[in-house]
Write a protein that holds these residues in place. Structure first.
Motif, PDB file in Angstrom:
ATOM      1  N   ASN A 590      19.702  28.574  46.938  1.00  0.00           N
ATOM      2  CA  ASN A 590      20.569  29.214  46.665  1.00  0.00           C
ATOM      3  C   ASN A 590      21.626  29.478  46.955  1.00  0.00           C
ATOM      4  OD1 ASN A 590      18.043  30.710  45.081  1.00  0.00           O
ATOM      5  ND2 ASN A 590      17.460  31.523  47.195  1.00  0.00           N
ATOM      6  N   TRP A 591      22.903  28.919  47.938  1.00  0.00           N
ATOM      7  CA  TRP A 591      24.093  28.477  47.999  1.00  0.00           C
ATOM      8  C   TRP A 591      24.770  28.248  46.461  1.00  0.00           C
ATOM      9  CZ3 TRP A 591      25.600  31.148  52.261  1.00  0.00           C
ATOM     10  CH2 TRP A 591      24.787  30.736  53.497  1.00  0.00           C
ATOM     11  N   SER A 592      23.942  28.535  45.473  1.00  0.00           N
ATOM     12  CA  SER A 592      24.339  28.292  44.123  1.00  0.00           C
ATOM     13  C   SER A 592      25.817  28.298  43.896  1.00  0.00           C
ATOM     14  CB  SER A 592      23.957  28.392  43.444  1.00  0.00           C
ATOM     15  OG  SER A 592      23.326  29.744  43.061  1.00  0.00           O
ATOM     16  N   LEU A 593      26.526  29.459  44.184  1.00  0.00           N
ATOM     17  CA  LEU A 593      27.462  29.670  43.886  1.00  0.00           C
ATOM     18  C   LEU A 593      28.809  28.199  44.092  1.00  0.00           C
ATOM     19  CD1 LEU A 593      28.564  33.367  44.399  1.00  0.00           C
ATOM     20  CD2 LEU A 593      28.328  32.567  42.682  1.00  0.00           C
ATOM     21  N   ALA A 594      28.353  27.912  46.083  1.00  0.00           N
ATOM     22  CA  ALA A 594      28.664  26.996  46.898  1.00  0.00           C
ATOM     23  C   ALA A 594      28.859  25.556  46.162  1.00  0.00           C
ATOM     24  CB  ALA A 594      29.131  26.937  48.006  1.00  0.00           C
ATOM     25  N   HIS A 597      29.982  24.949  42.355  1.00  0.00           N
ATOM     26  CA  HIS A 597      31.649  24.915  42.380  1.00  0.00           C
ATOM     27  C   HIS A 597      31.921  22.735  43.034  1.00  0.00           C
ATOM     28  CE1 HIS A 597      35.679  25.477  43.958  1.00  0.00           C
ATOM     29  NE2 HIS A 597      35.531  24.660  45.209  1.00  0.00           N
ATOM     30  N   ILE A 598      30.780  22.931  43.842  1.00  0.00           N
ATOM     31  CA  ILE A 598      31.162  21.723  44.789  1.00  0.00           C
ATOM     32  C   ILE A 598      30.550  21.083  43.070  1.00  0.00           C
ATOM     33  CG2 ILE A 598      30.282  19.466  45.799  1.00  0.00           C
ATOM     34  CD1 ILE A 598      29.752  21.438  48.331  1.00  0.00           C
ATOM     35  N   ILE A 629      22.232  32.474  39.580  1.00  0.00           N
ATOM     36  CA  ILE A 629      23.505  33.734  39.610  1.00  0.00           C
ATOM     37  C   ILE A 629      24.788  33.609  39.506  1.00  0.00           C
ATOM     38  CG2 ILE A 629      24.786  33.863  42.432  1.00  0.00           C
ATOM     39  CD1 ILE A 629      22.882  32.915  43.998  1.00  0.00           C
ATOM     40  N   ASN A 631      27.522  34.143  36.874  1.00  0.00           N
ATOM     41  CA  ASN A 631      27.649  35.696  35.371  1.00  0.00           C
ATOM     42  C   ASN A 631      27.861  34.736  34.205  1.00  0.00           C
ATOM     43  OD1 ASN A 631      30.519  35.086  35.896  1.00  0.00           O
ATOM     44  ND2 ASN A 631      30.508  36.867  36.745  1.00  0.00           N
TER      45      ASN A 631
END
Lengths: 1341, 145
Positions: A590-594, A597-598, A629, A631
């Motif tokens: 769940n650190w999926s935004l980060a 991004h990577i 997560i 959008n």
């Protein structure tokens, strides 16, 4: 901070070593150039003194120099120009990535993370070394200024002494010019050293000796050296070159750098890119000045200068005569022997010990004297100086950056500094520290910030270099101040950088990583992205050295470093490395935004570096199913980039890339070995070939086994499965037939927030021709047939053995599943493996403005991964997770074989109970070559089905005879119907039609009949023995009539059969059931209608009661007799009877009677067993006239059959049954009762046995008061007990008299008969077959 | 401080560093602009975990105040008795100040404890409950976040 190879003190010594300049005459250079080297380059490898040397300091202590290194540079060499410097730094970083050693892994284990991290950063070391090499000294320091100048003239010069003096002159001119230009010198009176270079092979030895003599005379013996080189000629032959190759080449490392940089310098000088913002911006001005300088300085010795600057080019052309670019082929030191190397060593040693160190000793003494003498003066002037100092600071504050120092050249501080620098360079750290500290003490911070910062910096370094010699604590704050001053006040980031580089190394050695991080971060925010990135990375590594390791900080700073690497350009590989190193850390759920991004950055950058696989892997991770997560807009952006990147990089790929979306739900994959076929005859196609229900699968295989159980040939073959899902047993391969359609059905899930558009969807397959036969025959096949085919290629291929149907479009909405059905056909036998699906993936773009620029979808694949059920049978399987093999996607294709299509027309849907309907079954052999030899049918309700040929259109066959024999035997029939046998095979491309009769069951509700057609052909061979077609029909059965009877024995060998026929329809309607005929089928009974002629129609709610009487039929030959009774109203048809024995009625009747005895019908293995025929069977024919949808009346015929249980006389009757008796009297009597009524009653006795009996008759008086129903029993008159003898089969009548005194309802039951058993002298009572004899006595008025 | 760009990020981090719950609070009007930087919140919060882990052993309280700062973003933390870490990311303190933040975190903890009572919630798994979302937002509004 990452580990480095060098120790810190070595690093500092190397960073700050004494600088020596070399000034060469042209002829000396010519000699050196034979070795492809300049003189400076020639001696560079020998600059580090292997032995210890020593000198004495002013207080006469011996200072031992270990590992002293001199930095020797050409007089004309300059620090690289700004953009070039930038490029050199960039190159050093990007090149260093290529030679990373492998075993530098470090394992870090924490509670949450298990990491393997590379703990060396060679690119940083390379950059640092490079930075220190090309940076120059500032005005406030003397560390990088040349201490000495070495003049070199060769003996080949016509007048060497003149040349020497010219060189000296050149040097002093340069030093004295104003304003001062590079190179800078340590002090006005530098050390000069003179070398007479002698070419051993060409020069005259005598001249050398004489000139050297002159030289020693003029400049002093210690300051001169005769250096003999070029002891052999340059190799002209190849063997010489080889030999030269074997010589050690210590120059390679040095020359490569300088010559390549020289070349680049000449290239980049003209096109200076001014747009680049650079870290070394402060350098620009200085270097620009310097460029002017080189042109101006070259004036007197112009010819030398130009030739030198063009040197690398001319060398290459001169010696190779070929391409100039390839530096590695140039051999250095070709004319030098090992003894020449030794001579250079000796020269260096002499230069240092005899020349340089005495000079240093002298100068240190001088400085010391200056300092001590001035200290006295300073004490006097200290107060006013401080007073005035305040004023000067305010002035300098205004313009701190323009002048790096506002100290005069001979001020006290400068002397301190110079003395300290000299002591520092020659490793006298204690003296250096004292002097630096003195300089610092005398200065105020604002007076000369650059100078002050430099002193602070050096204080720290010297303090550190003294190591444990002193107890002074390391003044860490000095270093921070120095960096602060350099960056903020002086705006000299170059010095700040140098300061930080040294400082962090020191801090690292002192294990204060926190401070190192602070310094790295302070400098990482400057405008140079490359330096920022490198520093951030080092800071990140420092975090790892914390106790406990700051892993997450490490990750974060690595990401920032990666970002900066990207911004720096040209070093994208480093950015990728940074991101890759920490990807794992962000892989926690769940650190999926980060994480995204990577991955997104990695994907984009990998793509731009043409690392296709990495790019694909990163992008695929973006669309992983657990990623919820992001959008929709973000996903659209990701997707657009994904498509763009893919279209660029996958063009060259030979196999299709695997795509991350949509997700194939592997459990839903179904393989169906049958195609769609449209009805050819206008009927219904057999429908059950693509159903899959757990319950029905068992039904079908049971049916199939029922058929195959009789076949010896087929024994052991498994049942034929057409449909394979995750619930079927998939251990064996599906068997498909060539040229027939195989359908695959699967569900795909869209886990994204945007609708997906799949186009050109088709099955991905692999096909090999071998292996469908047994291994013995395989060897005969030609190798061509072994070839494997697949459509897992990016390019279209022709002549494929498998033909796929292509689904043009399929849209899957966000978070939705969608069913995809695909089909394919193989043209040859072999092994077909379904690998997955391939499709063109895109997303459904709703924004119109995007559509024009939207990239084309990408072709890719998704593979199937099926697994069988989880095994759970033994301990090992229970403890582990083991799945059964699943071969449903590995299809065995057998050669072309007949394919039977079945069509039904018209199949009734709604029927009445007992109704008989027919429909046509078309058997179609679609194969064009082979015929079908046998077709058999089995149904789930075999008793309700019968078949006849197409011609038998009528259900009813009429006959004139009301009574006839059942003229064929009733055998227990097999439940399997053979529709086509091998005598009349179903030929290729032909159709056969058969009429099928359906008899609705007597139970209302839904009736399901499964039809399994099993067919065989001569071309079928293992593993395909037979094939099947399945069909399932559902009928709605509604109530029609009820047909009941209860046989009543009249006791005298006759039966009465009251028959009741009810209209049982549940809803009111106007339908009338017309009963037509009742037939009796029996061996022993004949039937007679006792009922009057009544209307035969039964409407809703009505019933019809009929009474029949059966009489015993004299029947000798045990044949089955039929008797038909016409019940209809139509007088004209009274002599027309329906012949029940004719098919299909006969078959239905046979099914009926064979089903009666369940114990027999249960096992069908005995094929032809005679059916136990019930004693009497009644068949009722009826019809209903019903309006169909078109308004026409149609007559529906129905058939109800019943077999009433009757008491058949036993051959061995029980004794109490053998005697039958009956009372005969008038049941209603009227009497005036003026006198007693005497009622005559006749007792009839009948002996059924072939035996003589003695009977006891008792007429009891007892009244049955206890019986509530009866008022009383009668009174018998006459003899109350008598014995009667009854012979075999004798009828006997006895007259009895009953007396009644008053009217009432009386029972005559008080009579008992018993058989007297003489032997046992007991009596056995006889039961009456009619128990209650009543008489109603009434008063006659 | 007069017009704080009140965008906050709150995250609950589980025992093995996984995100249990995250929500972006406040800044409703500028929601669109922050979408590009959403990953930055995660990066900063994740990096702060090292400092939280260190600070939780140095403090006896559950509320750790400011533990980390990256550029203009400040991270405050709250460590539950069970070792769960609540991180709160902000540029400016909310109007209710440090106390408000502390109260917010405490009340979130109470809400979380109530969630734990739900037998269908497995601890350390992501919280996907609309009611929890709503409750957090209510608490945030209550303390002027």
């Amino acid at each position: 901070m990452a580990q480095t190879k060098k120790s810190v003190s070595e690093f500092i010594q190397d960073a700050f070593c004494p600088m020596v300049s070399v000034l060469c005459s042209y002829d000396a250079e010519t000699i050196c150039r034979k070795n492809n080297l300049t003189f400076a380059e020639l001696i560079q490898p020998f600059c580090r003194l292997p032995s210890e040397v020593g000198y004495r300091d002013p207080s006469n202590n011996l200072i031992v120099l270990k590992n002293l290194r001199l930095e020797i540079k050409d007089f004309n060499s300059l620090p690289p120009q700004n953009t070039l410097a930038k490029k050199i730094l960039n190159d050093s970083v990007s090149n260093a990535l290529n030679n990373v050693t492998t075993n530098n892994e470090r394992e870090i284990h924490s509670e949450q993370y298990q990491l393997h991290i590379k703990n060396t950063t060679p690119w940083f070391d390379a950059w640092r070394d490079c930075f220190l090499r090309i940076s120059y000294g500032g005005d406030h320091e003397y560390l990088k200024n040349y201490l000495a100048c070495v003049m070199v003239v060769s003996t080949s010069h016509l007048d060497p002494m003149d040349a020497f003096s010219k060189l000296v002159q050149q040097q002093s001119l340069q030093q004295q010019q104003s304003p001062a230009k590079l190179p800078k010198w340590f002090m006005p009176n530098i050390y000069k050293y003179f070398i007479l270079l002698h070419d051993v092979t060409e020069g005259e030895e005598s001249k050398a000796v004489s000139v050297f003599g002159d030289l020693k005379q003029q400049y002093g013996a210690g300051n001169c050296h005769l250096l003999q080189i070029n002891s052999k000629r340059a190799g002209q032959t190849s063997s010489d070159i080889n030999e030269a190759m074997n010589m050690p080449d210590p120059w390679r490392l040095y020359v490569k750098q300088s010559s390549s940089s020289n070349q680049k310098q000449s290239q980049t000088l003209s096109n200076k890119d001014s747009s680049l913002s650079d870290s070394l911006s402060n350098l620009t001005d200085l270097i620009d000045q310097e460029l002017n300088l080189t042109t101006s300085i070259s004036h007197p010795l112009g010819s030398f200068n130009t030739s030198i600057s063009d040197l690398p080019a001319t060398i290459d052309e001169g010696y190779d005569g070929s391409s100039t670019g390839n530096i590695s082929t140039v051999i250095h030191g070709a004319c030098l022997t090992l003894s020449d190397h030794d001579r250079i060593h000796v020269f260096m040693h002499e230069f240092v010990t005899k020349g340089l160190l005495p000079w240093v000793e002298t100068n240190l003494k001088t400085f010391n004297e200056q300092i001590t003498s001035r200290r006295g003066i300073k004490k006097i002037f200290s107060m006013p100086k401080n007073f005035f100092g305040g004023g000067s600071t305010s002035a300098s504050k205004n313009q701190p950056s323009t002048t790096s120092t506002n100290l005069s050249n001979d001020s006290m501080e400068v002397v301190f500094r110079r003395a300290a620098d000299l002591a520092f360079l020659f490793q006298h750290y204690e003296l250096a520290y004292t002097n630096y500290h003195a300089a610092k003490r005398d200065l105020s911070r604002d007076q000369a910030p650059t100078f002050y910062a430099g002193v602070l910096e050096m204080c720290c370094i010297t303090n550190f270099m003294q190591e444990s010699a002193t107890s002074r604590t390391y003044p860490a704050q000095y270093m921070d101040d120095a960096i602060e001053l350099y960056t903020v006040t002086c705006r000299l980031p170059i010095f700040a950088t140098r300061c930080a580089l040294v400082s962090t190394e020191i801090l690292k050695a002192r294990e204060s990583y926190d401070a190192a991080v602070q310094q790295f971060l302070k400098l990482s925010q400057e405008d140079s992205d490359l330096r920022g990135a490198l520093f951030l990375e080092q800071a990140a590594h420092c975090f790892l050295n914390y106790r406990p390791s700051y892993i997450r900080k490490y990750a974060f700073y690595m990401v920032i470093a990666g970002h900066r690497f990207l911004k720096a350009g040209q070093v994208r590989l480093h950015a990728l490395r940074c991101y890759n190193d920490v990807l794992e850390i962000y892989g926690k759920p769940n650190w999926s935004l980060a994480f995204d991004h990577i991955n997104f950055t990695l994907g984009k950058q990998s793509a731009s570096l043409n690392q296709a696989n990495d790019a694909i892997r990163s992008f695929n991770a973006l669309f992983a199913p657990n990623n919820r997560i992001q959008n929709a807009q973000q996903q659209i952006n990701f997707f657009k980039e994904y498509l763009t990147v893919f279209n660029q990089i996958t063009n060259s790929e030979t196999i299709l890339p695997e795509l991350p979306v949509p997700l194939v739900e592997n459990t839903t994959i179904k393989v169906l070995l049958a195609g769609h076929h449209k009805p050819q005859m206008g009927g219904h196609v057999s429908n059950c070939n693509d159903f899959d229900f757990d319950e029905t699968r068992e039904v079908w295989s049971d049916l199939e086994r029922t058929i195959t159980a009789h076949d010896r040939r087929a024994s052991g073959t498994r049942t034929q499965l057409n449909l394979f899902t995750n619930r079927t047993h998939n251990q064996q391969h599906p068997i498909a037939v060539a040229n027939e359609t195989i359908r695959i059905e699967l569900y795909v899930r869209n886990t994204l927030q945007v609708p997906l558009l799949l186009s050109e969807v088709q099955i991905l397959w692999k096909f090999s021709s071998n292996g469908w036969k047994r291994k013995t025959s395989v060897s005969a096949e030609s190798p061509e047939e072994w070839k494997e085919y697949t459509n897992d290629t990016a390019t279209k291929q022709t002549d494929q053995p498998v033909e796929c149907d292509i689904l043009s479009d399929c849209i899957i909405f966000p978070n939705d599943t969608s069913k995809i059905e695909l089909s394919l056909r193989t043209h040859r036998p072999g092994n077909l493996t379904i690998l997955g699906i391939c499709y063109r993936l895109n997303i459904l773009v709703q924004n119109i403005s995007d559509q024009t620029t939207w990239p084309y979808g990408i072709m890719g694949k998704t593979l199937f991964h099926v697994k069988g059920v989880r095994l759970n049978s033994n301990r090992r399987e229970r403890l582990n997770t083991i799945y059964a093999v699943d071969n449903r996607l590995e299809i065995q294709v057998v050669p072309e074989a007949p394919l039977l299509h079945i069509e039904f027309s018209p199949m009734p849907a709604a029927m009445f109970c007992g109704e008989v309907q027919s429909c046509l079954v078309h058997l179609i052999n679609t194969n064009t070559m082979h015929s079908i030899t046998r077709v058999r049918l089995i149904t789930s309700q075999p008793n309700l089905i019968t078949v006849s040929s197409l011609d038998d259109t009528s259900l009813l066959t009429y006959t004139n005879e009301s009574q006839s024999l059942w003229n064929h035997t009733l055998h227990q029939h097999s439940s399997v119907l053979t529709l086509v046998n091998h005598h009349h095979p179903l030929l290729a491309n032909s159709t056969r039609t058969i009429r099928l009769w359906l008899h609705a069951s007597n139970l209302a509700g839904e009736m399901n009949i499964d039809f399994l057609f099993l067919y065989e052909s001569d071309v079928f061979q293992q593993p395909l023995r037979h094939r099947t077609v399945k069909h399932s029909s559902l009928f709605i059965i509604t109530h029609s009539i009820g047909f009941h009877t209860q046989s009543e024995s009249t006791g005298l060998g006759e039966l009465t059969l009251p028959v009741q026929i009810d209209n049982q329809m549940t809803t009111p309607n106007s339908l009338t059931v017309n009963v037509q005929q009742l037939s009796c089928i029996s061996k022993h009974w004949n039937i007679k209608n006792l009922s009057p002629k009544t209307p035969n129609g039964i409407r809703y709610g009505e019933n019809l009661s009929l009474l029949f009487k059966c009489t015993h039929l004299e029947n000798d030959n045990d044949s089955l007799q039929m008797k038909h009774i016409y019940l209809g109203n139509d007088e004209t048809k009274t002599d027309q009877y329906v012949d029940i024995s004719k098919n299909p009625m006969g078959d239905l009747f046979r099914h009926f009677i064979s089903n009666l005895d369940y114990t027999h019908s249960a096992h069908r293995h005995k094929i032809i067993a005679p059916v136990p025929i019930p004693s009497i069977s009644l068949v009722l024919l009826w019809q209903i006239a019903i309006a169909n949808q078109l308004g026409q009346y149609e007559i529906r015929h129905g058939l109800h059959m019943i077999s009433p249980k009757i008491d058949i006389p036993q051959t061995e009757p029980e004794t109490n049954d053998t005697i039958q008796y009956e009372l005969i009297y008038s049941s209603v009597v009227e009497h005036k009762f003026t006198k007693v009524l005497n009622l005559p009653v006749e007792l009839k006795l009948f002996n059924r046995a072939n035996k003589k009996f003695r009977l006891q008759l008792q007429l009891t008086r007892a009244s049955l008061d206890s019986d509530p129903v009866l008022s009383s029993c009668c009174l018998w008159s006459g003899m109350t007990e008598q014995f009667i003898n009854l012979s075999a089969y004798e009828h006997l009548s006895l007259n009895l008299r009953a007396c009644f005194f008053k009217p009432g309802f009386y029972s005559l039951g008080n009579i008992s008969l018993a058989i007297v058993d003489k032997i046992n002298s007991t009596t056995v009572p006889i039961k009456s077959n009619i128990h209650n004899y009543f008489v109603d006595i009434r008063t006659l008025v | 401080m007069s017009s704080p760009s009140s965008s906050y990020y709150f995250v609950i981090v589980g025992h093995s560093d996984q995100v249990v719950y995250e929500i972006e609070l406040g800044g409703g009007s500028s929601g669109q602009t922050t979408t590009d930087n959403r990953h930055l919140n995660q990066f900063i919060a994740h990096a702060a975990l090292d400092l939280v882990d260190e600070a939780m052993w140095r403090n006896t309280t559950t509320y750790l105040k400011q533990v980390d700062k990256f550029n203009e973003w400040i991270v405050s933390a709250y460590v539950t008795a069970g070792g769960l870490r609540f991180l709160f990311l902000y540029e400016h303190l909310p109007r209710s100040g440090e106390d408000g933040l502390k109260n917010f975190l405490t009340e979130v903890y109470e809400t979380y404890v109530k969630l734990l009572l739900n037998p269908f919630y497995v601890p350390d798994t992501p919280i996907r409950s609309a009611a929890f979302d709503k409750k957090i937002q209510t608490i945030a509004r209550k303390w002027n976040l």
